[in-house]
Design an enzyme around this catalytic site. Structure first.
Site, PDB file in Angstrom:
ATOM      1  N   LYS A  48       0.837  -1.202   0.000  1.00  0.00           N
ATOM      2  CA  LYS A  48       0.000   0.000   0.000  1.00  0.00           C
ATOM      3  C   LYS A  48       0.870   1.250   0.000  1.00  0.00           C
ATOM      4  O   LYS A  48       2.075   1.160   0.285  1.00  0.00           O
ATOM      5  CB  LYS A  48      -0.911  -0.028   1.234  1.00  0.00           C
ATOM      6  N   ARG A 243       1.036 -11.055   7.339  1.00  0.00           N
ATOM      7  CA  ARG A 243       0.945  -9.847   6.485  1.00  0.00           C
ATOM      8  C   ARG A 243       2.115  -8.943   6.840  1.00  0.00           C
ATOM      9  O   ARG A 243       2.075  -8.228   7.832  1.00  0.00           O
ATOM     10  CB  ARG A 243      -0.373  -9.100   6.743  1.00  0.00           C
ATOM     11  N   ASP A 336      11.442  22.796  -2.278  1.00  0.00           N
ATOM     12  CA  ASP A 336      12.244  22.024  -3.227  1.00  0.00           C
ATOM     13  C   ASP A 336      13.723  21.957  -2.890  1.00  0.00           C
ATOM     14  O   ASP A 336      14.485  21.311  -3.605  1.00  0.00           O
ATOM     15  CB  ASP A 336      12.122  22.643  -4.631  1.00  0.00           C
TER      16      ASP A 336
END
Ligand SMILES: *Cc1c(COP(=O)(O)O)cnc(C)c1O
Length: 443
Positions: A48, A243, A336
């Protein structure tokens, strides 16, 4: 020549910011983790959130190569992305899927989780006498919808809190051709807290329900509970399937949990210095001038910011590695870019490679070298060279761990790896196989 090669190389050259995803390490983590399981225990790997930031498709391919049997995702959208990429393994959506989307799931052979949000459907079937296929919009489908019933034994997040509706679902779907109850599962809240008995209590509740279902011949084929922490804690939690998420990516659920097998962190983030300038004492650095130099300082600019998923809360707190040495972050992290103190690393120059996390960069990595490789050969040559030198010249012993950064922000490695933005190109080590000799796990 595959299109992705040109795309990624171009991205590296333009901005000088990239991640290496050591999917060979992911494979070795999976093989090592598998040794903890009985041979017939299934292993679902959670991919995920874009494979915890590593890239869902590449991670799914890597873990299936290494012996994982199932893939787990959070949403039907994530599952469809993998199906469209040609992943054929069973995929389970661990989050909710609305009843309206059940047909789409069945059409694409995707297993879904049934939680209490589906209660009106159960009532329509049991009290209203509506046929299951009609209630779920499955009429006319060739293959059944596969569901996993979710039991909330203590997490207080998803699932049914009581046994009764779960028994009712199993009874209502007995012998039903349009829906198969493939699994039953729960999620553990505190498996990583060694002194807590909550996990054992949750497991017992699940076992009680399995026994009641079994007594009626309704035990689903795959009963599962363990995340990475529970898998490492004891094989009592393994049941029919585990899992795993975080441990596949080479991190422990929590730095105090010991892993019984070696795990290699898979992700590293790098950028080439875009400027190195000397400033006087008393110079304010960045937005708001939150750091003012106390000495004549050398300031390095790194083209990575919070929009890349490098969190702003590391402002004036975190550090990066350059030439194998730590350089503290000065001032606020921008969207950035960020600035670092290079005063004590006199060799650092524009174009040198900075490691933001993961394995320290090889000494040969400079922006100039990447440009030279690109001019010298095919468009993929720079990528090939970066991966080859990563393989040969970096070491799992020289890393800036996400656990260390996470601790600075009172968070966990999971959050930092998931945050890595899609605009950061990822280079996959296994793809180096395409250009050179086969590579060994980099242990
Ligand atoms: C994400 C997830 C896992 C994996 O957890 P890790 O701690 O990363 O091993 C397991 N089960 C469920 C339901 C999950 O959502």
């Amino acid at each position: 020549m595959p299109v992705w090669v040109c795309y990624h190389s171009a991205m590296i050259l333009h901005r000088g910011t990239f991640a290496v995803v050591d999917d060979v390490a992911i494979e070795s983590n999976i093989r090592n983790l598998r040794t903890l399981l009985r041979p017939d225990t299934r292993m679902l790997v959670a991919v995920k959130a874009n494979g915890y930031g590593h890239g869902a498709i590449a991670v799914a391919q890597a873990v299936l190569r290494a012996g994982a049997t199932d893939i787990g995702v959070a949403s039907l959208e994530e599952a469809l992305e993998l199906r469209c990429a040609g992943i054929r393994a069973p995929i389970l959506v661990l989050g909710v899927v609305p009843v309206a989307a059940a047909r789409t799931a069945a059409e694409h052979d995707i297993d879904i989780t049934v939680s209490s949000d589906w209660q009106p459907v159960l009532q329509a079937i049991t009290d209203g006498g509506v046929a299951v296929a009609t209630a779920l919009g499955l009429a006319g489908l060739a293959q059944p919808l596969r569901i996993h019933l979710k039991y909330d034994t203590g997490m207080a997040r998803l699932g049914y809190r009581e046994e009764a509706p779960l028994l009712a679902w199993a009874r209502a779907l007995q012998g039903e051709s349009s829906v198969t109850v493939s699994g039953l599962f729960t999620h553990l809240a505190s498996a990583d807290v060694m002194e807590s008995s909550t996990a054992a209590e949750q497991l017992q509740k699940l076992a009680d329900l399995v026994q009641r279902l079994g007594a009626e011949g309704l035990r689903p084929a795959v009963v599962h509970a363990a995340n990475s922490a529970a898998m490492m804690r004891s094989d009592a939690y393994h049941l029919d399937m585990v899992r795993v998420g975080i441990s596949a990516y080479g991190y422990r659920p929590n730095p105090v949990v010991e892993s019984p097998v070696p795990l290699i962190p898979a992700i590293s983030l790098y950028a080439f210095l875009t400027r190195v300038e000397t400033v006087a004492a008393g110079t304010a650095i960045g937005y708001g001038g939150t750091h003012v130099t106390t000495r004549r300082s050398v300031i390095g600019t790194v083209p990575v910011g919070y929009a890349d998923g490098y969190p702003r809360w590391l402002s004036n707190r975190g550090s990066v590695v350059i030439h194998g040495q730590r350089a503290p972050i000065l001032g606020r992290i921008c969207m950035d870019q960020l600035m670092v103190d290079l005063t004590d690393i006199p060799a650092a120059a524009t174009g040198d490679c900075v490691c933001l996390y993961g394995r320290h960069a090889p000494a040969s990595w400079t922006a100039e070298a990447v440009w030279r490789k690109t001019r010298a050969g095919a468009p993929d040559f720079a990528e090939d060279w970066l991966l080859r030198t990563y393989q040969r010249e970096t070491s799992p012993a020289a890393v800036l761990s996400l656990d260390e950064l996470a601790e600075l922000g009172d968070t966990i490695s999971y959050e930092l790896m998931c945050a890595l933005s899609t605009r950061v190109p990822r280079l996959y080590l296994s793809r180096y196989n395409l250009f050179d000799m086969p590579i060994q796990p980099s242990v």
